[in-house]
Design a protein around this motif. Structure first.
Motif, PDB file in Angstrom:
ATOM      1  N   GLY A  67      -3.898   2.319   4.529  1.00 22.44           N
ATOM      2  CA  GLY A  67      -3.919   1.689   5.864  1.00 22.44           C
ATOM      3  C   GLY A  67      -5.081   2.175   6.709  1.00 22.44           C
TER       4      GLY A  67
ATOM      5  N   THR B 266      -2.170   6.201   7.962  1.00 18.66           N
ATOM      6  CA  THR B 266      -2.266   6.218   9.426  1.00 18.66           C
ATOM      7  C   THR B 266      -1.020   5.586  10.049  1.00 18.66           C
ATOM      8  OG1 THR B 266      -3.801   4.352   9.121  1.00 18.66           O
ATOM      9  CG2 THR B 266      -4.739   6.438   9.837  1.00 18.66           C
TER      10      THR B 266
ATOM     11  N   ARG C 128      -0.088  -9.522  13.131  1.00 19.62           N
ATOM     12  CA  ARG C 128      -0.622  -8.464  12.252  1.00 19.62           C
ATOM     13  C   ARG C 128      -1.548  -9.072  11.191  1.00 19.62           C
ATOM     14  NH1 ARG C 128       4.700  -5.459  10.343  1.00 19.62           N
ATOM     15  NH2 ARG C 128       3.269  -4.226   9.075  1.00 19.62           N
TER      16      ARG C 128
ATOM     17  N   GLN D 251     -14.148   2.371  11.587  1.00 23.72           N
ATOM     18  CA  GLN D 251     -13.364   3.432  10.922  1.00 23.72           C
ATOM     19  C   GLN D 251     -13.981   3.765   9.562  1.00 23.72           C
ATOM     20  OE1 GLN D 251      -9.128   2.497  10.782  1.00 23.72           O
ATOM     21  NE2 GLN D 251      -9.082   1.925  12.938  1.00 23.72           N
TER      22      GLN D 251
ATOM     23  N   VAL E   7      -4.323   0.045  16.717  1.00 20.83           N
ATOM     24  CA  VAL E   7      -4.470   1.178  17.632  1.00 20.83           C
ATOM     25  C   VAL E   7      -5.983   1.466  17.729  1.00 20.83           C
ATOM     26  CG1 VAL E   7      -3.914   3.663  17.751  1.00 20.83           C
ATOM     27  CG2 VAL E   7      -2.174   2.022  17.006  1.00 20.83           C
TER      28      VAL E   7
ATOM     29  N   ARG F 186       3.713   6.547  13.278  1.00 23.22           N
ATOM     30  CA  ARG F 186       5.184   6.491  13.466  1.00 23.22           C
ATOM     31  C   ARG F 186       5.739   7.901  13.672  1.00 23.22           C
ATOM     32  NH1 ARG F 186       4.303   2.007  10.215  1.00 23.22           N
ATOM     33  NH2 ARG F 186       4.289   3.231   8.315  1.00 23.22           N
TER      34      ARG F 186
ATOM     35  N   ARG G 103      -9.283   0.537   8.760  1.00 19.93           N
ATOM     36  CA  ARG G 103      -8.849  -0.819   9.076  1.00 19.93           C
ATOM     37  C   ARG G 103      -9.881  -1.573   9.893  1.00 19.93           C
ATOM     38  NH1 ARG G 103      -3.051   0.101   8.519  1.00 19.93           N
ATOM     39  NH2 ARG G 103      -1.855  -1.818   8.612  1.00 19.93           N
TER      40      ARG G 103
ATOM     41  N   ARG H 228      12.230  -6.174   4.855  1.00 18.03           N
ATOM     42  CA  ARG H 228      12.255  -4.755   5.252  1.00 18.03           C
ATOM     43  C   ARG H 228      12.747  -4.613   6.685  1.00 18.03           C
ATOM     44  NH1 ARG H 228       6.845  -1.260   4.846  1.00 18.03           N
ATOM     45  NH2 ARG H 228       6.221  -2.623   6.536  1.00 18.03           N
TER      46      ARG H 228
ATOM     47  N   GLN I 281      -0.720  -5.213  17.102  1.00 19.96           N
ATOM     48  CA  GLN I 281      -2.144  -4.957  17.344  1.00 19.96           C
ATOM     49  C   GLN I 281      -2.579  -3.627  16.750  1.00 19.96           C
ATOM     50  OE1 GLN I 281      -1.305  -5.773  21.635  1.00 19.96           O
ATOM     51  NE2 GLN I 281      -3.432  -6.444  21.584  1.00 19.96           N
TER      52      GLN I 281
ATOM     53  N   LYS J 255       0.837  -1.207   0.000  1.00 18.80           N
ATOM     54  CA  LYS J 255       0.000   0.000   0.000  1.00 18.80           C
ATOM     55  C   LYS J 255       0.869   1.253   0.000  1.00 18.80           C
ATOM     56  CE  LYS J 255      -1.959  -1.309   3.901  1.00 18.80           C
ATOM     57  NZ  LYS J 255      -1.458  -2.661   4.213  1.00 18.80           N
ATOM     58  N   GLY J 256       1.853   1.274   0.905  1.00 20.45           N
ATOM     59  CA  GLY J 256       2.741   2.448   0.991  1.00 20.45           C
ATOM     60  C   GLY J 256       3.544   2.632  -0.286  1.00 20.45           C
ATOM     61  N   THR J 257       4.045   1.522  -0.832  1.00 27.08           N
ATOM     62  CA  THR J 257       4.857   1.552  -2.055  1.00 27.08           C
ATOM     63  C   THR J 257       4.053   2.130  -3.224  1.00 27.08           C
ATOM     64  OG1 THR J 257       5.987  -0.428  -1.263  1.00 27.08           O
ATOM     65  CG2 THR J 257       6.184   0.056  -3.621  1.00 27.08           C
TER      66      THR J 257
HETATM   67  P1  B4P Z   1       4.590  -1.528   2.096  1.00 25.79           P
HETATM   68  O1  B4P Z   1       4.131  -0.872   0.845  1.00 25.79           O
HETATM   69  O2  B4P Z   1       5.368  -0.668   3.030  1.00 25.79           O
HETATM   70  O3  B4P Z   1       3.457  -2.171   2.944  1.00 25.79           O
HETATM   71  P2  B4P Z   1       2.101  -1.652   3.537  1.00 25.79           P
HETATM   72  O4  B4P Z   1       1.048  -2.447   2.810  1.00 25.79           O
HETATM   73  O5  B4P Z   1       2.004  -0.167   3.443  1.00 25.79           O
HETATM   74  O6  B4P Z   1       2.213  -2.078   5.048  1.00 25.79           O
HETATM   75  P3  B4P Z   1       1.971  -1.992   6.615  1.00 25.79           P
HETATM   76  O7  B4P Z   1       0.766  -2.788   6.928  1.00 25.79           O
HETATM   77  O8  B4P Z   1       3.282  -2.389   7.182  1.00 25.79           O
HETATM   78  O9  B4P Z   1       1.708  -0.630   7.154  1.00 25.79           O
HETATM   79  P4  B4P Z   1       1.106   0.390   8.153  1.00 25.79           P
HETATM   80  O10 B4P Z   1       2.179   1.359   8.326  1.00 25.79           O
HETATM   81  O11 B4P Z   1      -0.197   0.851   7.583  1.00 25.79           O
HETATM   82  O12 B4P Z   1       5.415  -2.786   1.634  1.00 25.79           O
HETATM   83  C1  B4P Z   1       6.057  -3.670   2.533  1.00 25.79           C
HETATM   84  C2  B4P Z   1       7.388  -4.131   1.942  1.00 25.79           C
HETATM   85  O13 B4P Z   1       7.180  -4.842   0.717  1.00 25.79           O
HETATM   86  C3  B4P Z   1       8.339  -2.978   1.598  1.00 25.79           C
HETATM   87  O14 B4P Z   1       9.632  -3.321   2.019  1.00 25.79           O
HETATM   88  C4  B4P Z   1       8.270  -2.878   0.077  1.00 25.79           C
HETATM   89  O15 B4P Z   1       9.474  -2.417  -0.492  1.00 25.79           O
HETATM   90  C5  B4P Z   1       7.973  -4.309  -0.329  1.00 25.79           C
HETATM   91  N1  B4P Z   1       7.181  -4.393  -1.561  1.00 25.79           N
HETATM   92  C6  B4P Z   1       6.127  -3.596  -1.894  1.00 25.79           C
HETATM   93  N2  B4P Z   1       5.626  -3.984  -3.098  1.00 25.79           N
HETATM   94  C7  B4P Z   1       6.371  -5.055  -3.509  1.00 25.79           C
HETATM   95  C8  B4P Z   1       6.342  -5.905  -4.681  1.00 25.79           C
HETATM   96  N3  B4P Z   1       5.447  -5.731  -5.672  1.00 25.79           N
HETATM   97  N4  B4P Z   1       7.246  -6.909  -4.760  1.00 25.79           N
HETATM   98  C9  B4P Z   1       8.167  -7.103  -3.771  1.00 25.79           C
HETATM   99  N5  B4P Z   1       8.257  -6.336  -2.665  1.00 25.79           N
HETATM  100  C10 B4P Z   1       7.367  -5.321  -2.522  1.00 25.79           C
HETATM  101  O16 B4P Z   1       0.731  -0.291   9.586  1.00 25.79           O
HETATM  102  C11 B4P Z   1       1.620  -0.498  10.663  1.00 25.79           C
HETATM  103  C12 B4P Z   1       0.859  -0.606  12.012  1.00 25.79           C
HETATM  104  O17 B4P Z   1       0.261   0.669  12.374  1.00 25.79           O
HETATM  105  C13 B4P Z   1      -0.311  -1.583  12.099  1.00 25.79           C
HETATM  106  O18 B4P Z   1       0.091  -2.920  12.372  1.00 25.79           O
HETATM  107  C14 B4P Z   1      -1.144  -0.969  13.275  1.00 25.79           C
HETATM  108  O19 B4P Z   1      -0.616  -1.323  14.547  1.00 25.79           O
HETATM  109  C15 B4P Z   1      -0.969   0.505  13.108  1.00 25.79           C
HETATM  110  N6  B4P Z   1      -2.068   1.147  12.322  1.00 25.79           N
HETATM  111  C16 B4P Z   1      -1.907   1.780  11.123  1.00 25.79           C
HETATM  112  N7  B4P Z   1      -3.108   2.234  10.661  1.00 25.79           N
HETATM  113  C17 B4P Z   1      -4.031   1.865  11.590  1.00 25.79           C
HETATM  114  C18 B4P Z   1      -5.453   2.022  11.657  1.00 25.79           C
HETATM  115  N8  B4P Z   1      -6.150   2.637  10.683  1.00 25.79           N
HETATM  116  N9  B4P Z   1      -6.117   1.520  12.742  1.00 25.79           N
HETATM  117  C19 B4P Z   1      -5.448   0.898  13.718  1.00 25.79           C
HETATM  118  N10 B4P Z   1      -4.104   0.709  13.725  1.00 25.79           N
HETATM  119  C20 B4P Z   1      -3.394   1.190  12.660  1.00 25.79           C
END
Ligand code: B4P
Length: 193
Positions: A86, A32, A146, A93, A60, A37, A89, A128, A58, A14-16
């Motif tokens: 994100g 979020t 998670r 929300q 938040v 962070r 969730r 990562r 977990q 998602k972030g990427t």
């Molecule tokens: P990302 O792109 O970083 O992953 P993400 O889906 O954004 O992830 P995440 O769930 O960790 O995030 P969040 O911060 O929201 O990719 C992950 C990795 O994969 C990277 O290293 C990237 O380079 C690699 N990658 C990407 N695409 C690729 C591809 N095609 N091929 C190979 N590699 C690839 O959440 C973190 C925490 O925050 C949660 O656990 C929770 O505790 C809290 N939180 C956040 N939002 C919340 C909400 N709304 N409610 C409650 N808690 C919340």
């Protein structure tokens, strides 16, 4: 106005993909995870509380993230649109986001879900975790928690948008550019409606 919810399990990309989408479509990125962070890095009370939960994989509490999103929407009144990364969730929300946007005469355009196998999620997050410094990426048990939280509390959010005919999904297992092209095809279809 384009308001996109980018959805998927932890590590789905998602972030990427958000980074590429904000550049192409000129949207405001609301992650979020990044906001939380940021609070942790600043050592705020909210950040200290959030860290205890995040480090264990977990979610938040809803009111905390809803409050953060509400502040960001108010601070970006003239934006052409948002990517919600994100968030939402939980179904609570999602309901609150609909109310917040409605009060601003706006709405969600659609949700795009990234589909990725659990084995690949684990592989990406552990990779990562080697240099991100993120406690929640370094440990297979926390990553498992998670994914469990996602399956229990977050996956039902897809149903919420399916009922509104706002749900699309893409295969999140290819290269970053292939996945980006698939997401753009859906957004362009929405924009040309
Ligand atoms: P990302 O792109 O970083 O992953 P993400 O889906 O954004 O992830 P995440 O769930 O960790 O995030 P969040 O911060 O929201 O990719 C992950 C990795 O994969 C990277 O290293 C990237 O380079 C690699 N990658 C990407 N695409 C690729 C591809 N095609 N091929 C190979 N590699 C690839 O959440 C973190 C925490 O925050 C949660 O656990 C929770 O505790 C809290 N939180 C956040 N939002 C919340 C909400 N709304 N409610 C409650 N808690 C919340």
């Amino acid at each position: 106005m384009l308001n996109l919810v980018l959805f998927g399990p932890p590590g789905a990309g998602k972030g990427t993909q958000s980074q590429k989408l904000i550049e192409k479509y000129g949207l405001i990125h609301l992650s979020t995870g990044d906001l939380l962070r940021g609070e942790i890095a600043q050592g705020t009370e909210l950040g200290l509380e959030a860290k205890k939960l995040m480090d264990h994989g977990q979610l938040v509490p809803d009111e905390v993230v809803i409050g953060m999103i509400s502040n960001k929407l108010d601070a970006n009144k003239d934006a052409g649109g948002f990517i919600f990364d994100g968030f939402p969730r939980t179904v609570t929300q999602a309901e609150e986001l609909d109310s917040l946007l409605e009060s601003k005469q706006s709405s969600i355009t659609g949700m795009i879900a990234l589909q990725v196998d659990d084995d690949e999620l684990l592989r990406r997050l552990l990779l990562r975790g080697k240099d991100s410094g993120r406690v929640d990426d370094a440990n297979p048990e926390v990553i498992g928690k998670r994914i469990h939280e996602y399956n229990n509390k977050t996956a039902p959010v897809a149903e919420f948008y399916k009922k509104q005919n706002k749900f699309e999904s893409v295969n999140g297992m290819g290269t970053v550019d292939e996945i980006f092209a698939a997401i753009c095809a859906i957004i362009d279809k929405w924009l040309n409606k």
